[in-house]
Design a protein around this motif. Structure first.
Motif, PDB file in Angstrom:
ATOM      1  N   ARG A  27       0.792  -1.225   0.000  1.00 25.75           N
ATOM      2  CA  ARG A  27       0.000   0.000   0.000  1.00 25.75           C
ATOM      3  C   ARG A  27       0.830   1.283   0.000  1.00 25.75           C
ATOM      4  N   ILE A  28       1.784   1.400   0.888  1.00 26.83           N
ATOM      5  CA  ILE A  28       2.572   2.629   0.988  1.00 26.83           C
ATOM      6  C   ILE A  28       3.466   2.789  -0.233  1.00 26.83           C
ATOM      7  N   ARG A  29       4.102   1.706  -0.670  1.00 28.78           N
ATOM      8  CA  ARG A  29       4.986   1.810  -1.835  1.00 28.78           C
ATOM      9  C   ARG A  29       4.195   2.138  -3.102  1.00 28.78           C
ATOM     10  N   LEU A  30       3.010   1.572  -3.236  1.00 30.72           N
ATOM     11  CA  LEU A  30       2.162   1.922  -4.377  1.00 30.72           C
ATOM     12  C   LEU A  30       1.803   3.409  -4.320  1.00 30.72           C
ATOM     13  N   GLY A  31       1.537   3.908  -3.124  1.00 32.45           N
ATOM     14  CA  GLY A  31       1.260   5.327  -2.952  1.00 32.45           C
ATOM     15  C   GLY A  31       2.451   6.196  -3.330  1.00 32.45           C
ATOM     16  N   ILE A  32       3.642   5.803  -2.909  1.00 34.85           N
ATOM     17  CA  ILE A  32       4.862   6.545  -3.251  1.00 34.85           C
ATOM     18  C   ILE A  32       5.040   6.591  -4.762  1.00 34.85           C
ATOM     19  N   LEU A  33       4.916   5.444  -5.403  1.00 36.61           N
ATOM     20  CA  LEU A  33       5.091   5.388  -6.859  1.00 36.61           C
ATOM     21  C   LEU A  33       4.046   6.235  -7.582  1.00 36.61           C
ATOM     22  N   THR A  34       2.819   6.202  -7.087  1.00 38.43           N
ATOM     23  CA  THR A  34       1.746   6.962  -7.721  1.00 38.43           C
ATOM     24  C   THR A  34       1.979   8.464  -7.573  1.00 38.43           C
ATOM     25  N   VAL A  35       2.317   8.905  -6.374  1.00 41.45           N
ATOM     26  CA  VAL A  35       2.571  10.334  -6.156  1.00 41.45           C
ATOM     27  C   VAL A  35       3.778  10.779  -6.972  1.00 41.45           C
ATOM     28  N   PHE A  46       6.853  16.405   1.072  1.00 44.27           N
ATOM     29  CA  PHE A  46       5.561  16.345   0.385  1.00 44.27           C
ATOM     30  C   PHE A  46       5.013  14.926   0.418  1.00 44.27           C
ATOM     31  N   LEU A  47       5.861  13.947   0.131  1.00 45.74           N
ATOM     32  CA  LEU A  47       5.443  12.542   0.189  1.00 45.74           C
ATOM     33  C   LEU A  47       5.002  12.172   1.603  1.00 45.74           C
ATOM     34  N   ARG A  48       5.803  12.575   2.586  1.00 43.87           N
ATOM     35  CA  ARG A  48       5.510  12.250   3.980  1.00 43.87           C
ATOM     36  C   ARG A  48       4.148  12.801   4.386  1.00 43.87           C
ATOM     37  N   THR A  49       3.879  14.048   4.029  1.00 42.77           N
ATOM     38  CA  THR A  49       2.612  14.680   4.383  1.00 42.77           C
ATOM     39  C   THR A  49       1.455  14.076   3.592  1.00 42.77           C
ATOM     40  N   THR A  50       1.638  13.922   2.301  1.00 44.45           N
ATOM     41  CA  THR A  50       0.575  13.407   1.435  1.00 44.45           C
ATOM     42  C   THR A  50       0.142  12.006   1.846  1.00 44.45           C
ATOM     43  N   GLY A  56      10.749   8.138   9.267  1.00 46.75           N
ATOM     44  CA  GLY A  56      11.410   6.835   9.305  1.00 46.75           C
ATOM     45  C   GLY A  56      10.710   5.791   8.458  1.00 46.75           C
ATOM     46  N   ASN A  57       9.388   5.768   8.534  1.00 46.59           N
ATOM     47  CA  ASN A  57       8.619   4.798   7.749  1.00 46.59           C
ATOM     48  C   ASN A  57       8.781   5.076   6.262  1.00 46.59           C
ATOM     49  N   LEU A  58       8.661   6.341   5.865  1.00 46.04           N
ATOM     50  CA  LEU A  58       8.837   6.694   4.462  1.00 46.04           C
ATOM     51  C   LEU A  58      10.240   6.333   4.002  1.00 46.04           C
ATOM     52  N   GLY A  59      11.243   6.617   4.830  1.00 44.92           N
ATOM     53  CA  GLY A  59      12.625   6.298   4.473  1.00 44.92           C
ATOM     54  C   GLY A  59      12.832   4.811   4.226  1.00 44.92           C
TER      55      GLY A  59
END
Length: 116
Positions: A27-35, A46-50, A56-59
């Motif tokens: 879920r999170i990686r799909l979100g990162i790729l989409t954004v 921006f990614l962290r907020t969106t 740490g989790n985003l990293g």
């Protein structure tokens, strides 16, 4: 599974769920790729907020995607402030498009079975 393997499986009648890429589908990686796809170049904050993530989790997720060759991480400065930008690599673009294609196949199967 590579996009080519997924396409071969789709042609062989393999269920589309088996062609989903675990690295991309999370879920999170799909979100990162989409954004990153939509923004073309996304700043870490921006990614962290969106996506409502901790730094740490985003990293951690970015590390997985970078090791898989799906994103490029660029560090630099904007004025005096350090910044990190994320862009999709060509492999990341292909992986995202293949994931979306497999999801569309799943949706089509459900709609067809429901008579929609």
């Amino acid at each position: 599974m590579t996009p080519a393997e997924a396409a071969e499986g789709a042609d062989a009648g393999q269920h589309p769920a088996k062609a989903l890429d675990d690295t991309v589908h999370q879920r999170i990686r799909l979100g990162i790729l989409t954004v990153a796809h939509q923004a073309r170049r996304a700043e870490f904050g921006f990614l962290r907020t969106t996506l409502d993530l901790t730094a740490g989790n985003l990293g951690q997720h970015l590390t997985v995607l970078e090791k898989a060759g799906l994103v490029a991480v660029e560090k630099g400065y904007e004025g005096r402030r350090p910044r990190t930008w994320i862009t999709l690599t060509p492999a990341g673009e292909r992986a995202l498009r293949e994931e979306v294609a497999q999801l569309k196949r799943l949706i089509h199967q459900i709609e067809t079975a429901d008579g929609a």
